[in-house]
Design an enzyme around this catalytic site. Structure first.
Site, PDB file in Angstrom:
ATOM      1  N   HIS A 233       0.820  -1.440  -0.084  1.00 59.81           N
ATOM      2  CA  HIS A 233      -0.385  -0.292   0.105  1.00 59.81           C
ATOM      3  C   HIS A 233       0.831   1.427  -0.013  1.00 59.81           C
ATOM      4  CE1 HIS A 233      -3.439   2.468   1.029  1.00 59.81           C
ATOM      5  NE2 HIS A 233      -2.596   3.533   2.046  1.00 59.81           N
ATOM      6  N   GLU A 234       1.912   1.569   1.155  1.00 59.86           N
ATOM      7  CA  GLU A 234       2.536   2.977   1.272  1.00 59.86           C
ATOM      8  C   GLU A 234       3.659   2.850  -0.238  1.00 59.86           C
ATOM      9  OE1 GLU A 234       2.176   5.005   3.462  1.00 59.86           O
ATOM     10  OE2 GLU A 234       0.871   3.691   3.946  1.00 59.86           O
TER      11      GLU A 234
ATOM     12  N   HIS B  69       1.714   4.652  -2.638  1.00 60.82           N
ATOM     13  CA  HIS B  69       2.327   5.968  -2.691  1.00 60.82           C
ATOM     14  C   HIS B  69       3.559   6.327  -3.076  1.00 60.82           C
ATOM     15  CE1 HIS B  69      -1.759   7.161  -0.388  1.00 60.82           C
ATOM     16  NE2 HIS B  69      -1.223   6.602   0.523  1.00 60.82           N
TER      17      HIS B  69
ATOM     18  N   HIS C 201       3.747   7.131  -7.072  1.00 61.38           N
ATOM     19  CA  HIS C 201       2.767   8.230  -7.308  1.00 61.38           C
ATOM     20  C   HIS C 201       3.498   9.415  -6.987  1.00 61.38           C
ATOM     21  CE1 HIS C 201      -1.260   9.961  -6.617  1.00 61.38           C
ATOM     22  NE2 HIS C 201      -0.778  10.738  -8.061  1.00 61.38           N
TER      23      HIS C 201
END
Length: 689
Positions: A474-475, A478, A481
């Protein structure tokens, strides 16, 4: 607040950009006092630059006003991320106290710029008719920012807003400092080895090492004592494995008691934040904080958010009750401290899934390189080269740095991994940047991923739970991104998107955790090298769907707590803040959630997202973004999954765009239509039969 004037000596280490690759900050070369001085000098320098801009006799243009403001304050942009990285990841008592001192100064500095009527006048006078692309977007972004900041207010109202902003900054820093201290103080010390039945040898050794670090014993895994540290969540990871029901309750009680009383009590600070935010919202023309917060988000209204939460809460609670009935028998209740344990037992019996037995298959380094990095290579053509010579420049041993390059071998950024828990680190997991993609400045991203994996005993591998593995994927969504960002201006690139859609790319990245080809490569037994037993993936998915109601209610409970505090009005705030525990419980029950069966993921006393950070009236973002995520994952499934072609499209239309284009417009360009709700309901097991 009168600015503190600081003049830096010529040899101050922060006066010049870091000589390290891509401007990686040299944390080891700077003291706390030098950071504080650098921040204050950076604020003064920034104010002087803006004053020159505002005093110009030239007619306002995009170049001399909007772009000039965007590119101003470079010293402050270098120093502030360093300081707040340390506050979050190595927040010693001295640094936390310094954060409380400096936070109102930084808030006052921002107000001094954004509330200066000359800036609003110049920006309003800029002719944007001929602007296109990112320049037009930057002007639009600045005008919205000024409006939300209160630039339109009368002088007396601006003074009142400055006061509120300063007090809010101080209160949020105080909440964080107290929560970090109370989380460490309430860790559960165990003196009898038999009470740890159910934990693996590595977990026992890690608990002994944690006790030694806290000043209890010498770290002997067999003799003890052992310290069960607390993560940020209500339901602690230890609860799934501990066979001792009394110890499970002790751990749970310690978790939910954080902030409730004593030296590090946080509730009074949280209530002050609620009242201050309401005052600020009303000053800015909104009836409550949530109404104000939504003005720059994707969700169109308070009613729209409440409609989504209402559509999910009832069916999710019904599923949670059905799951509880399965494991406890009809008419029986499962205590919240027992749920993780009995749910794990049920998963072992009904689905042949033993989460504890899976841990040796999730060794941190292998998950990272053969899983997380490998997915980024397959989808986006990225390669990762560790740079161990850079690690000594960071703030603690064990933090790692990788250089990230694209298919052509061009370096696109740096990735820094700070994975292990420490007493001075805030709970939870997060991504942040210390440099952002900005073509106008010639800058490339430097991105941190911070987690709280228990440190393994000396010489032992770091093993992850399945939840921690999911968190890492999940992290890293980011991180991608940030790394794949393209654009001129730092305020528009990477994760600088509306708060309620920023979780979308990270949630999509979780999908690759169970990609069969990846799973076979990274989920290998740490000692034997054996893959997961055949059929494990299917059994995991069946077990997940069975327990989805409980997990959904945990999340929704926290969302409802956040939303309730930030939809209080002038008529309701006094009653609400008089008894925080009663208000929280009433809000949950009114939404149809039974907190005695399923407590929220975070309670008011330890909800750092909303009282220590800026997720106020924003925790709904995860489920709002999951509408996009579930729909996008369906597209990947329909189009061949983890292929370079699919990754190229996702990066081109979404990951690289940041806020240079409206994210929902970017989604339509990627998907060919707006997102639909049905994939989310199906994933969460909430579709009606």
């Amino acid at each position: 607040m009168t600015p503190v004037t600081v003049t830096l000596p010529e040899d101050h280490p922060l006066l010049s950009p870091s000589p390290l690759p891509l401007g990686l900050p040299d944390f080891a070369a700077v003291s706390d006092a030098e950071l504080a001085a650098g921040l204050r000098h950076g604020m003064a320098e920034h104010r002087a630059e803006v004053e020159a801009l505002l005093s110009s006799a030239e007619d306002p243009t995009f170049e001399n006003t909007v772009r000039a403001l965007e590119l101003s304050g470079q010293l402050l942009r270098r120093v502030a991320p360093m300081f707040f990285t340390l506050v979050g990841s190595d927040g010693t008592d001295a640094r936390q106290a310094l954060a409380e001192e400096l936070s109102p100064e930084l808030a006052a500095h921002e107000d001094a710029i954004l509330l200066d009527p000359r800036l609003a006048e110049r920006v309003a006078a800029v002719d944007g008719a001929a602007l296109t692309g990112e320049d037009a977007r930057l002007l639009e972004h600045l005008r919205v920012r000024l409006e939300l900041a209160g630039a339109h207010l009368a002088p007396a109202e601006r003074d009142e807003l400055r006061r509120l902003n300063g007090e809010l900054a101080t209160a949020k820093a105080a909440y964080t400092r107290r929560l970090v201290a109370d989380t460490a103080a309430r860790a559960v010390l165990v003196t009898g080895r038999e009470r740890l039945a159910g934990l693996g040898a590595d977990e026992v050794a890690a608990a002994a090492a944690a006790a030694a670090e806290a000043g209890h014993g010498d770290g002997d895994a067999e003799a003890g004592p052992w310290l069960l540290t607390l993560s940020l969540f209500t339901s602690q990871p230890w609860l799934a494995d501990l066979a001792d029901a009394d110890l499970r309750r002790d751990v749970f009680d310690a978790s939910v008691a954080r902030g409730s009383e004593g030296e590090h009590e946080t509730l009074s600070t949280a209530m002050r934040i609620v009242r201050l935010r309401l005052e600020k919202a009303r000053l800015l023309g909104a009836s409550c904080w949530a109404e104000h917060a939504l003005k720059d988000r994707a969700a169109p209204s308070v009613a729209a958010v409440e409609e989504l939460l209402g559509a999910l809460a009832g069916p999710a609670m019904a599923n949670a009750r059905a799951d509880a009935a399965v494991v406890a028998g009809d008419g029986a209740d499962v205590a919240p401290w027992d749920w993780p344990y009995v749910a794990a037992e049920h998963a072992r019996e009904a689905f042949a899934v033993d989460a504890g037995a899976l841990r040796p298959h999730f060794e941190l380094n292998r998950v990272l390189t053969e899983g997380v990095f490998a997915a980024a290579t397959a989808l986006y053509g990225l390669s990762f080269t560790e740079r161990p010579e850079l690690a000594p420049h960071l703030y603690r041993p064990g933090i790692r740095v990788w250089e990230v390059a694209d298919e052509a071998g061009t370096v696109v950024g740096l990735f820094v991994g700070d994975f292990f828990a420490r007493a001075t680190k805030s709970g939870g997991a997060w991504m942040h940047t210390v440099r952002d993609k900005a073509e106008a400045l010639g800058e490339r991203p430097v991105v941190f991923c911070t987690m709280n994996v228990p440190s393994p005993a000396a010489g032992r591998p770091a093993l992850l739970t399945l939840d921690e593995t999911t968190t890492l994927f999940h992290e890293f969504g980011h991180v991608l991104h940030g790394l794949l960002a393209e654009g001129e201006y730092a305020s528009l690139t990477g994760t600088a998107v509306p708060r309620d859609v920023v979780e979308f790319p990270s949630q999509v990245n979780e999908y690759w955790l169970r990609e069969p080809s990846l799973l076979d490569a990274y989920a290998r037994h740490v000692e034997t090298g054996e893959p997961l037993p055949e059929g494990t993936l299917e059994r995991l998915e069946a077990a997940d769907l069975w327990g989805e109601g409980y997990r959904t209610v945990e999340y929704l409970g926290a969302t409802i707590v956040d939303w309730a505090w930030h939809t209080v009005t002038e008529e309701t705030v006094e009653e609400a803040t008089a008894d925080p525990a009663a208000f929280e419980r009433h809000a949950l029950e009114a939404a149809g959630i039974d907190p005695d069966l399923v407590p929220p993921r975070y309670g008011t006393g330890y909800f750092k997202h909303i009282f220590g950070n800026d997720y106020a009236a924003g925790y709904y973002s995860y489920i709002w973004a999951e509408v996009l995520d579930a729909d996008a994952v369906e597209w990947f499934r329909e189009n061949g999954g983890m292929t370079r072609e699919n990754g190229r499209r996702f990066a081109a239309e979404l990951l690289s765009r940041g806020d240079t284009r409206d994210l929902l417009e970017s989604y339509r360009a990627f998907r060919g239509r707006d997102a639909e709700l049905e994939p989310l309901l199906r994933r969460r097991g909430l579709l009606a039969d």
